[in-house]
Write a protein that holds these residues in place. Sequence first.
Motif, PDB file in Angstrom:
ATOM      1  N   ARG A  17       2.195   5.653  -1.746  1.00 53.13           N
ATOM      2  CA  ARG A  17       3.501   5.050  -2.025  1.00 53.13           C
ATOM      3  C   ARG A  17       3.561   3.684  -1.361  1.00 53.13           C
ATOM      4  O   ARG A  17       3.211   3.539  -0.191  1.00 53.13           O
ATOM      5  CB  ARG A  17       4.619   5.954  -1.507  1.00 53.13           C
ATOM      6  CG  ARG A  17       6.007   5.432  -1.800  1.00 53.13           C
ATOM      7  CD  ARG A  17       7.085   6.454  -1.461  1.00 53.13           C
ATOM      8  NE  ARG A  17       7.039   6.860  -0.076  1.00 53.13           N
ATOM      9  CZ  ARG A  17       6.796   8.092   0.335  1.00 53.13           C
ATOM     10  NH1 ARG A  17       6.557   9.043  -0.531  1.00 53.13           N
ATOM     11  NH2 ARG A  17       6.775   8.381   1.620  1.00 53.13           N
ATOM     12  N   GLN A  18       4.009   2.671  -2.109  1.00 52.80           N
ATOM     13  CA  GLN A  18       4.073   1.314  -1.566  1.00 52.80           C
ATOM     14  C   GLN A  18       5.280   0.583  -2.146  1.00 52.80           C
ATOM     15  O   GLN A  18       5.475   0.560  -3.362  1.00 52.80           O
ATOM     16  CB  GLN A  18       2.796   0.547  -1.914  1.00 52.80           C
ATOM     17  CG  GLN A  18       2.780  -0.888  -1.412  1.00 52.80           C
ATOM     18  CD  GLN A  18       1.469  -1.579  -1.748  1.00 52.80           C
ATOM     19  OE1 GLN A  18       0.415  -0.971  -1.727  1.00 52.80           O
ATOM     20  NE2 GLN A  18       1.535  -2.850  -2.071  1.00 52.80           N
ATOM     21  N   LEU A  70      -3.253   0.310  -5.429  1.00 52.59           N
ATOM     22  CA  LEU A  70      -2.950   1.515  -4.661  1.00 52.59           C
ATOM     23  C   LEU A  70      -4.130   2.468  -4.511  1.00 52.59           C
ATOM     24  O   LEU A  70      -4.127   3.328  -3.635  1.00 52.59           O
ATOM     25  CB  LEU A  70      -1.794   2.276  -5.337  1.00 52.59           C
ATOM     26  CG  LEU A  70      -0.455   1.538  -5.437  1.00 52.59           C
ATOM     27  CD1 LEU A  70       0.514   2.325  -6.308  1.00 52.59           C
ATOM     28  CD2 LEU A  70       0.146   1.309  -4.065  1.00 52.59           C
ATOM     29  N   THR A 104      -6.096   3.555  -1.097  1.00 51.97           N
ATOM     30  CA  THR A 104      -5.460   4.317  -0.024  1.00 51.97           C
ATOM     31  C   THR A 104      -5.243   5.747  -0.465  1.00 51.97           C
ATOM     32  O   THR A 104      -4.778   5.992  -1.564  1.00 51.97           O
ATOM     33  CB  THR A 104      -4.101   3.697   0.354  1.00 51.97           C
ATOM     34  OG1 THR A 104      -4.297   2.326   0.665  1.00 51.97           O
ATOM     35  CG2 THR A 104      -3.494   4.413   1.544  1.00 51.97           C
TER      36      THR A 104
END
Length: 205
Positions: A57-58, A134, A137
């Motif tokens: 989640r970012q 993403l 990660t």
Amino acid sequence: MIGALLLALAATAAPEPTYLVERIVTVGGAETRVSVFRNGVAVLARRRPGEAENVVRQPLSEVEMKVVTQVVEECYPEIARFSGVGDTPGSGRVELRLAPPGKNPLLVRYAVTAAPSLAVARLAQALDGLEGRLVATRVTREDLSGWEPAPGDRVELEDGRVVQVLSVTPSLDSVVVHLQVGDGPATFFITEQELRRLAVRRVAK
């Protein structure tokens, strides 16, 4: 009688989507989901057979969110008319969900081998870019497959919100869960199955 009817109507009414756009690609037993929520959070969730689901989640910057919103709004009219081409049994599947503010939520399904329209290709390019940022990660998601929601339980959702279970009500073909968002007055109803899909981890009371 009237109170019970109102509760039933509230429980079955579909809540306002929290996502702006979401793409789910399923090939074999593997599933990759890229979501952009209206609060500006991008989420990548990947599930592979025999592995724990990984969720990243970012938060997006204000400019990034404006760009994604613009692409979704500009692609929405054409995608609303899009129909799958070359959709053959056994092929991978793509599920595309759009919910720009002020418009009805849109759901389109097509085969990964289908020739996309220009709008679908443009939106896919934007989502591919987010996924690429993403993908490096990895965050292990808590296994909640056996979790039975009970009043007082608190969980964190993919979009970062923490919700508390207020009540659990069995219905004809599902279990409806009434949730409170944080410590505020906002509440909404969701099925138990959908809650398990959106929940990332349990939060201590």
